[in-house]
Design a protein around this motif. Structure first.
Motif, mmCIF file in Angstrom:
data_model
loop_
_atom_site.group_PDB
_atom_site.id
_atom_site.type_symbol
_atom_site.label_atom_id
_atom_site.label_comp_id
_atom_site.label_asym_id
_atom_site.label_seq_id
_atom_site.Cartn_x
_atom_site.Cartn_y
_atom_site.Cartn_z
ATOM 1 N N UNK A 18 0.844 -1.189 0.000
ATOM 2 C CA UNK A 18 0.000 0.000 0.000
ATOM 3 C C UNK A 18 0.881 1.241 0.000
ATOM 4 N N UNK A 19 0.297 2.373 -0.332
ATOM 5 C CA UNK A 19 1.053 3.618 -0.391
ATOM 6 C C UNK A 19 1.740 3.895 0.941
ATOM 7 N N UNK A 20 3.053 4.135 0.893
ATOM 8 C CA UNK A 20 3.830 4.402 2.088
ATOM 9 C C UNK A 20 4.479 3.186 2.698
ATOM 10 N N UNK A 21 4.099 1.973 2.293
ATOM 11 C CA UNK A 21 4.724 0.758 2.814
ATOM 12 C C UNK A 21 6.031 0.482 2.079
ATOM 13 N N UNK A 22 6.926 -0.236 2.774
ATOM 14 C CA UNK A 22 8.255 -0.498 2.217
ATOM 15 C C UNK A 22 8.663 -1.948 2.450
ATOM 16 N N UNK A 23 9.607 -2.384 1.644
ATOM 17 C CA UNK A 23 10.237 -3.692 1.790
ATOM 18 C C UNK A 23 11.727 -3.496 1.520
ATOM 19 N N UNK A 24 12.583 -4.238 2.218
ATOM 20 C CA UNK A 24 14.023 -4.134 1.985
ATOM 21 C C UNK A 24 14.532 -5.431 1.365
ATOM 22 N N UNK A 25 15.573 -5.309 0.566
ATOM 23 C CA UNK A 25 16.144 -6.482 -0.089
ATOM 24 C C UNK A 25 17.631 -6.285 -0.259
ATOM 25 N N UNK A 26 18.344 -7.402 -0.321
ATOM 26 C CA UNK A 26 19.761 -7.305 -0.638
ATOM 27 C C UNK A 26 19.924 -6.735 -2.039
ATOM 28 N N UNK A 27 20.993 -6.027 -2.256
ATOM 29 C CA UNK A 27 21.217 -5.296 -3.501
ATOM 30 C C UNK A 27 21.255 -6.245 -4.698
ATOM 31 N N UNK A 28 20.527 -5.870 -5.771
ATOM 32 C CA UNK A 28 20.591 -6.618 -7.019
ATOM 33 C C UNK A 28 19.584 -7.735 -7.164
ATOM 34 N N UNK A 29 18.559 -7.812 -6.307
ATOM 35 C CA UNK A 29 17.579 -8.895 -6.372
ATOM 36 C C UNK A 29 16.352 -8.549 -7.214
ATOM 37 N N UNK A 30 16.168 -7.301 -7.610
ATOM 38 C CA UNK A 30 14.957 -6.872 -8.305
ATOM 39 C C UNK A 30 14.754 -7.629 -9.618
ATOM 40 N N UNK A 71 9.654 1.308 -1.913
ATOM 41 C CA UNK A 71 8.493 1.930 -1.282
ATOM 42 C C UNK A 71 7.437 2.251 -2.331
ATOM 43 N N UNK A 72 6.177 2.069 -1.958
ATOM 44 C CA UNK A 72 5.058 2.410 -2.846
ATOM 45 C C UNK A 72 4.696 3.868 -2.637
ATOM 46 N N UNK A 73 4.617 4.633 -3.728
ATOM 47 C CA UNK A 73 4.290 6.054 -3.657
ATOM 48 C C UNK A 73 3.047 6.335 -4.502
ATOM 49 N N UNK A 74 2.179 7.191 -3.981
ATOM 50 C CA UNK A 74 0.980 7.624 -4.720
ATOM 51 C C UNK A 74 0.086 6.454 -5.110
ATOM 52 N N UNK A 75 -0.142 5.556 -4.161
ATOM 53 C CA UNK A 75 -1.024 4.427 -4.407
ATOM 54 C C UNK A 75 -0.331 3.093 -4.257
ATOM 55 N N UNK A 76 -1.114 2.004 -4.347
ATOM 56 C CA UNK A 76 -0.534 0.664 -4.200
ATOM 57 C C UNK A 76 0.455 0.365 -5.324
#
Length: 232
Positions: A18-30, A71-76
């Protein structure tokens, strides 16, 4: 926030925020994400310190110098992480004072309350488990972490004092209540002709352990005889 694990042998973890929520990940996993997801790559997340020191501690624990916050910005929005090997992705709930030790490539992503830091870095004869020795990350804090293990995942609930000797490459993850110790394979013929290296890991309960059937270093070692040497 919700998660969905898609696929079978090569799973994908898709996180919906949802907007404003975040998740962290090790670098390069996207793998992919919606356009409204923002990325902030930093070395300063957790690890018992701030800034570069925290990143150095993660590297010592087998992780990346950098982590990325999505992070999600301006909506889900959504972000996805695809498995690098055939295997499994699964969540684990972590609470304060009850951490987990994970092999160096096992941590995929987590909620912001999770801190990846040093678990163990043990250098010894490479054998079948890669040139980096036996390296573990420690995941602590409060929240949810998603773990990626290769091949089939086998779990055991070890009782107090119950032990299992495991090839280092097959150690996936275990609760921090489990004691671990490097042991040397007994017998000269086993060491020099057995093909399993010098060491095993003694895991002793109480606690739960997750073992992986096809770690990347062992797979690479198995394929090596079939790979043609580079042409001079």
């Amino acid at each position: 926030m919700r998660s969905e694990i898609k696929g079978t042998t090569m799973p994908v973890l898709e996180m919906w925020l949802d907007s404003g929520e975040s998740i962290i990940s090790t670098h390069g996993e996207l793998s992919w994400m919606t356009p409204n997801m923002t990325m902030n790559t930093t070395s300063g997340l957790g690890g018992g310190g701030k800034g570069l020191l925290a990143g150095i501690k993660r590297v010592a624990g087998g992780g990346s110098l950098f982590v990325t916050k999505y992070s999600a910005a301006n909506g889900p929005g959504s972000v996805a992480f695809a498995a690098k090997m055939p295997g499994h992705i699964f969540p684990v709930e972590i609470t304060q004072g009850a951490g987990y030790l994970v092999h160096r490539h096992g941590w995929l992503c987590a909620t912001p309350g999770i801190t990846p830091t040093i678990g163990l870095q043990q250098s010894f004869r490479a054998g079948l488990y890669g040139r980096d020795g036996f390296v573990l990350q420690r995941l602590e804090g409060s929240g949810t972490a998603w773990i990626e293990l290769s091949g089939e995942t086998i779990t055991y609930d070890l009782q107090p004092g119950q032990s299992l000797l495991v090839h280092p490459g097959h150690v996936g993850m275990f609760q921090d209540t489990v004691a671990f110790q490097m042991t040397t394979i007994q017998g000269l013929s086993n060491i020099f002709f057995g093909g399993d290296g010098y060491h095993l890991v003694a895991l002793t309960g109480p606690g739960k352990i997750w073992l992986q059937s096809m770690p990347l270093p062992i797979l690479a070692h198995s394929l090596q005889p079939y790979i043609a040497p580079p042409q001079s």
